[in-house]
Scaffold this active site. Sequence first.
Site, PDB file in Angstrom:
ATOM      1  N   ASP A 186       8.086  -1.210 -15.383  1.00 45.34           N
ATOM      2  CA  ASP A 186       6.841  -0.614 -15.883  1.00 45.34           C
ATOM      3  C   ASP A 186       6.934  -0.350 -17.386  1.00 45.34           C
ATOM      4  OD1 ASP A 186       4.313   0.463 -15.778  1.00 45.34           O
ATOM      5  OD2 ASP A 186       4.762   1.863 -14.162  1.00 45.34           O
ATOM      6  N   ASP A 236      -3.994  -0.416 -12.242  1.00 42.31           N
ATOM      7  CA  ASP A 236      -3.817   0.842 -11.500  1.00 42.31           C
ATOM      8  C   ASP A 236      -5.058   1.170 -10.688  1.00 42.31           C
ATOM      9  OD1 ASP A 236      -1.247   1.423 -12.143  1.00 42.31           O
ATOM     10  OD2 ASP A 236      -1.716   2.821 -13.755  1.00 42.31           O
TER      11      ASP A 236
HETATM   12  C1  GLA Z   1       2.095   3.361 -13.811  1.00 44.13           C
HETATM   13  C2  GLA Z   1       2.010   2.253 -12.792  1.00 44.13           C
HETATM   14  C3  GLA Z   1       1.809   2.838 -11.412  1.00 44.13           C
HETATM   15  C4  GLA Z   1       2.940   3.768 -11.089  1.00 44.13           C
HETATM   16  C5  GLA Z   1       3.065   4.837 -12.158  1.00 44.13           C
HETATM   17  C6  GLA Z   1       4.288   5.681 -11.968  1.00 44.13           C
HETATM   18  O1  GLA Z   1       0.883   4.010 -13.956  1.00 44.13           O
HETATM   19  O2  GLA Z   1       0.988   1.373 -13.129  1.00 44.13           O
HETATM   20  O3  GLA Z   1       1.723   1.808 -10.456  1.00 44.13           O
HETATM   21  O4  GLA Z   1       4.132   3.036 -10.986  1.00 44.13           O
HETATM   22  O5  GLA Z   1       3.127   4.275 -13.457  1.00 44.13           O
HETATM   23  O6  GLA Z   1       4.386   6.658 -12.938  1.00 44.13           O
END
Ligand code: GLA
Length: 724
Positions: free
Chosen positions: A472, A542
């Site tokens: 990420d 997201d």
């Molecule tokens: C980001 C990712 C999510 C999740 C969060 C965790 O927003 O896109 O899928 O993994 O971080 O903090």
Amino acid sequence: MAEILQQGNLYHLRNDHISYIMAVMPENVLAHIYFGGRLHQINADAVLRHTGAGDTKSFTVQECGLDRLPQEYPAFGLGDQREGALGIENADGSVAVDLRYVRAEIKNGKPPLAGLPATFGDDCKTLRVLLADPCTRVQAELLYTVFDDCDVIARSARIVNGGTRDIQLEKVMSLSLDLPDDRWEMITLNGSWARERSVNRRALMPGFQGAATQCGASSHQQSPFMALARRGTTEQQGEALGVSLIYSGNFVAKAAVYQNRSVRIAAGINDADFSWKLCPGEAFQTPEAVLVYSQSGLNGMSQEFHALWERHLLPHKWVYAHRPVLFNSWEAAYFDFDEDKLVDIARSAAEAGVELFVMDDGWFGHRDDDTTSLGDWFVNRKKLPGGLERLADRVRALGLQFGIWMEPEMVSPDSELYRSHPEWAIHIPGRAPITSRHQLILDMSREDVQDYVYRVVSDTLKACKASYIKWDMNRNFSNIGSAWLGAERQKELPHRYILGLYAVMGRLTAEFPDILFEGCAGGGGRFDPGMLYYVPQFWCSDNTDALCRCQIQYGTSLFLPPSAMRSHQIAVPNHQTGRVTPIESRFAVALGGCFGYELDPRKLTDDERGAMKNQVKYARESEDTRLHGTFYRLLSPFEGNDTAWMAVSGDQSEAVFTFVRGHALANEVPALVCLQGLDPEKVYTVRETGESYGGDELMRSGLLCPVDGGDAASLLYTLHVSGA
Ligand code: GLA
């Protein structure tokens, strides 16, 4: 078959469908003559007379002849008033660059680009053209690759300082392309967090238009993609020209309409706040840009992009490999978990047939929310007293593979890492660092930081014997400065950061070829072909709401294939929009990419758990067609209430069709949707209804799509050739 012909002063690159032609002009200027559908030959003089620049005999640089000449790699300062591809501050402070043709060579295959992801393959031919400035001895090596099996020209430039004094590169585009007319519309993909890649289309107008980022990543707001489509071009027919950049940092992709309605397009590293010191003998390699040409509409263009990335860019071991149906803990538990809770969730997932369990954020340092611990990649013993090892073993004992989330490029101010290495964060000495999501970015231009990131990821993957990692990256640049680079190199930081990231990703993916790497950047904030060279799939957004995902996945598919999009079925009410959508629709939309779940399976009803088993079975059975079949967009959620897309297997024997109606309307007649890509001579049976139709009928008369229920009702149809 790809071939490169040298015909007098012309170089002609072509395959069965496209041609790209350039000419060496008087005074060794390299002119662009043509890019489009395949030609047998061309009258270059006629093309050039149209521009008013003189022809292949009469052209001269004097009297600002360059200003009207279509060129391969234009530079500013010798009479061309349009924007150049290369901008240099020479050792004497002047900014003129004068690139003249020196020689060219034709090679089989495709050379790699030093330090950068790039297309590869043996079934292609490459033209290498050397240009040089006779005054400063700066050289530009231009690479052009034409492929047997994709209607694509891949381009890049390598600038060498052949002089004896330092120069400053101020701009260095990967491609520049001059087009003779402006009867085009431009399409870009724009958005924001949770609303990535909306399709925007408008007429090309005099002046500049396009997409660019300066936030350190390809971003949620823009995508390294741009298309020009003729005014009447639809998804199914008409001429379209697509541009994309294999790069994950600050980019620009733009078009400008100049005098006589001619157009110059360019793509490369964003030159705003970019500068690169090039000492004598040093070289600068641009990222690779690709040009796609289609005469069969935007679907034709997208299919060429999809084929190019799948065959010539994505990690080969993974492209066509089975992508496990995964279960991600984020929306199921967020930061609130311990070992037993995760094992409980994993057990329910395993019962439904899920194959891979992913522990998301919150397992390290003392992280119970997003304010702390990034950089401290040691396990939180309060939550996981038996460490990663025991959790992973218990998950595996349930018959699941184990996967893990990391955000390796980041550091929280509240972390042991930051306390011991504050200089590792991107910041400007003397100014307070600016956090975003309470975190700072590690300076990936530094070799010590690269080594650290490599080591913590490698150690973590080994500790839990991971089968998968979600990599990420949750914030963009600010206060851009590096404590490592000297004052004269601060503007190099954003590109050096990406080079450092690529170096680490390259090392890790080579060390762990059997681990599935998935990219993520607050959803789809760095979902680009550069990352796809290392990670075969990316968390698309997201936003997991089925109706929002119709738009996001539709837009994404303009240049990225379904096999690269990660998509999950989630709980309702949706955590981003609060909307309640039917389970069938959430499933149908999530099948538009690599399928998985992100909900608490313990909260499902018995019926829903039963449905989950069938869903996993269907997702696996249909995987090949859905992810690697020929993908067609049919109805755009940006133009109406309905969304439809389909994927057709390579042999046309199977298709998966998805239809989603946005809002329920009163007194509505069912939609009639014309399908694409079927065999017109064959009869197809819809598995879900048992009804049969001719392939020609489905494509010309259409398929009736009656949906019952309220908002976001949908159909998921599987078509098989009858009797097959
Ligand atoms: C980001 C990712 C999510 C999740 C969060 C965790 O927003 O896109 O899928 O993994 O971080 O903090």
